[in-house]
Design a protein around this motif. Structure first.
Motif, PDB file in Angstrom:
ATOM      1  N   ALA A  17       0.866  -1.179   0.000  1.00  0.00           N
ATOM      2  CA  ALA A  17       0.000   0.000   0.000  1.00  0.00           C
ATOM      3  C   ALA A  17       0.898   1.224   0.000  1.00  0.00           C
ATOM      4  CB  ALA A  17      -0.887   0.000   1.244  1.00  0.00           C
ATOM      5  N   ASP A  21      -1.872   4.060   3.264  1.00  0.00           N
ATOM      6  CA  ASP A  21      -2.555   2.761   3.315  1.00  0.00           C
ATOM      7  C   ASP A  21      -3.518   2.546   2.152  1.00  0.00           C
ATOM      8  OD1 ASP A  21      -1.334   1.797   5.693  1.00  0.00           O
ATOM      9  OD2 ASP A  21      -2.664   3.075   6.872  1.00  0.00           O
ATOM     10  N   SER A  22      -3.367   3.299   1.081  1.00  0.00           N
ATOM     11  CA  SER A  22      -4.262   3.172  -0.068  1.00  0.00           C
ATOM     12  C   SER A  22      -3.816   2.060  -1.020  1.00  0.00           C
ATOM     13  CB  SER A  22      -4.319   4.491  -0.848  1.00  0.00           C
ATOM     14  OG  SER A  22      -5.096   4.330  -2.020  1.00  0.00           O
ATOM     15  N   SER A  54      -5.514  -1.803   9.149  1.00  0.00           N
ATOM     16  CA  SER A  54      -5.368  -0.862   8.024  1.00  0.00           C
ATOM     17  C   SER A  54      -6.037  -1.398   6.766  1.00  0.00           C
ATOM     18  CB  SER A  54      -3.894  -0.573   7.742  1.00  0.00           C
ATOM     19  OG  SER A  54      -3.313   0.093   8.831  1.00  0.00           O
ATOM     20  N   THR A  55      -5.866  -2.688   6.496  1.00  0.00           N
ATOM     21  CA  THR A  55      -6.526  -3.308   5.346  1.00  0.00           C
ATOM     22  C   THR A  55      -8.037  -3.238   5.516  1.00  0.00           C
ATOM     23  OG1 THR A  55      -4.669  -4.813   5.028  1.00  0.00           O
ATOM     24  CG2 THR A  55      -6.764  -5.448   4.010  1.00  0.00           C
ATOM     25  N   ARG A  57      -9.850  -1.187   7.364  1.00  0.00           N
ATOM     26  CA  ARG A  57     -10.358   0.188   7.273  1.00  0.00           C
ATOM     27  C   ARG A  57     -10.373   0.685   5.829  1.00  0.00           C
ATOM     28  NH1 ARG A  57     -11.395   2.864  12.277  1.00  0.00           N
ATOM     29  NH2 ARG A  57     -12.019   4.737  11.175  1.00  0.00           N
ATOM     30  N   TRP A  58      -9.328   0.340   5.057  1.00  0.00           N
ATOM     31  CA  TRP A  58      -9.285   0.823   3.687  1.00  0.00           C
ATOM     32  C   TRP A  58     -10.449   0.251   2.880  1.00  0.00           C
ATOM     33  CZ3 TRP A  58      -9.114  -0.658  -1.373  1.00  0.00           C
ATOM     34  CH2 TRP A  58      -8.876   0.358  -2.281  1.00  0.00           C
ATOM     35  N   GLU A  61     -13.792   1.841   4.059  1.00  0.00           N
ATOM     36  CA  GLU A  61     -13.988   3.224   3.608  1.00  0.00           C
ATOM     37  C   GLU A  61     -14.064   3.316   2.090  1.00  0.00           C
ATOM     38  OE1 GLU A  61     -10.782   5.258   5.608  1.00  0.00           O
ATOM     39  OE2 GLU A  61     -11.720   4.910   7.576  1.00  0.00           O
ATOM     40  N   HIS A  62     -13.216   2.560   1.393  1.00  0.00           N
ATOM     41  CA  HIS A  62     -13.195   2.621  -0.067  1.00  0.00           C
ATOM     42  C   HIS A  62     -14.534   2.200  -0.669  1.00  0.00           C
ATOM     43  CE1 HIS A  62     -12.006   1.319  -4.183  1.00  0.00           C
ATOM     44  NE2 HIS A  62     -11.299   2.415  -4.112  1.00  0.00           N
TER      45      HIS A  62
END
Length: 189
Positions: A17, A21-22, A54-55, A57-58, A61-62
């Protein structure tokens, strides 16, 4: 006994990422959205997912999954998902998400029990996969190398694993991606 497989994509220079974290870089690559026949076969053998915060949450949210939980099955089906986190996380309504904090060894019996006799997919991130490797619980690394580089970001696997623990067992081309599969042997000495 289920196998524990870290199946992920990385840039050519080894980032999972970007620094925020994107995973946008991945979905910009041709075929980065996944879903080829080999991936579908892999997924059919998976009983439970494990991912870091982090994975989680991404993806949350994505895809705006709290507001649109009906999208979750497109990613993961109805498999239980374990999220290792040190902070409180939003919950996707109607999805079997189990939060854990601490040593992966402590939660391994519960994770193993939730597999339904199938394998465990470590979705991300690299540090979590490294914790499974440190505990001697990681059996396989499947990494798809994307046609992309990043100037910085989250490393593929922030651990030292050498040829004494990694054995290349498969190489294949998947569109614009190169996929490498390594067997991981026992705990570190």
């Amino acid at each position: 006994m289920p196998r524990v497989i870290f199946y992920t994509a990385t840039t050519v220079n080894g980032f999972l990422a970007d620094e925020n974290d994107s995973l946008d870089w991945l979905f910009a690559a041709p075929g980065g959205e996944g879903g080829d026949d080999d991936f579908q076969r892999f997924l059919s053998g998976i009983g439970v997912l494990v991912q870091g915060s982090s994975t989680y949450r991404w993806v949350l949210e994505h895809e705006d999954l709290v507001a649109h939980p009906e999208k979750w099955p497109a990613y993961y089906g109805d498999r239980p998902t374990w999220v290792f986190t040190s902070r409180e996380q939003p919950v996707v309504p109607g999805v079997d998400i189990r939060f854990a904090s601490g040593d992966v060894r402590e939660f391994w019996p519960q994770i193993e029990e939730s597999t339904g006799g199938r394998d465990v997919w470590i979705v991300g991130g690299g540090d979590l996969a490294g914790q499974f490797a440190d505990a001697g619980l990681l059996d396989e690394i499947r990494v798809s190398i994307a046609p992309a580089t990043l100037p910085s970001g989250k490393p593929l696997l922030p651990r030292s694993l050498g040829a004494d623990r990694l054995q290349l067992i498969d190489v294949r081309q998947a569109g614009a991606f190169a996929e490498l599969t390594y067997a991981v042997s026992g705990p570190p000495s």
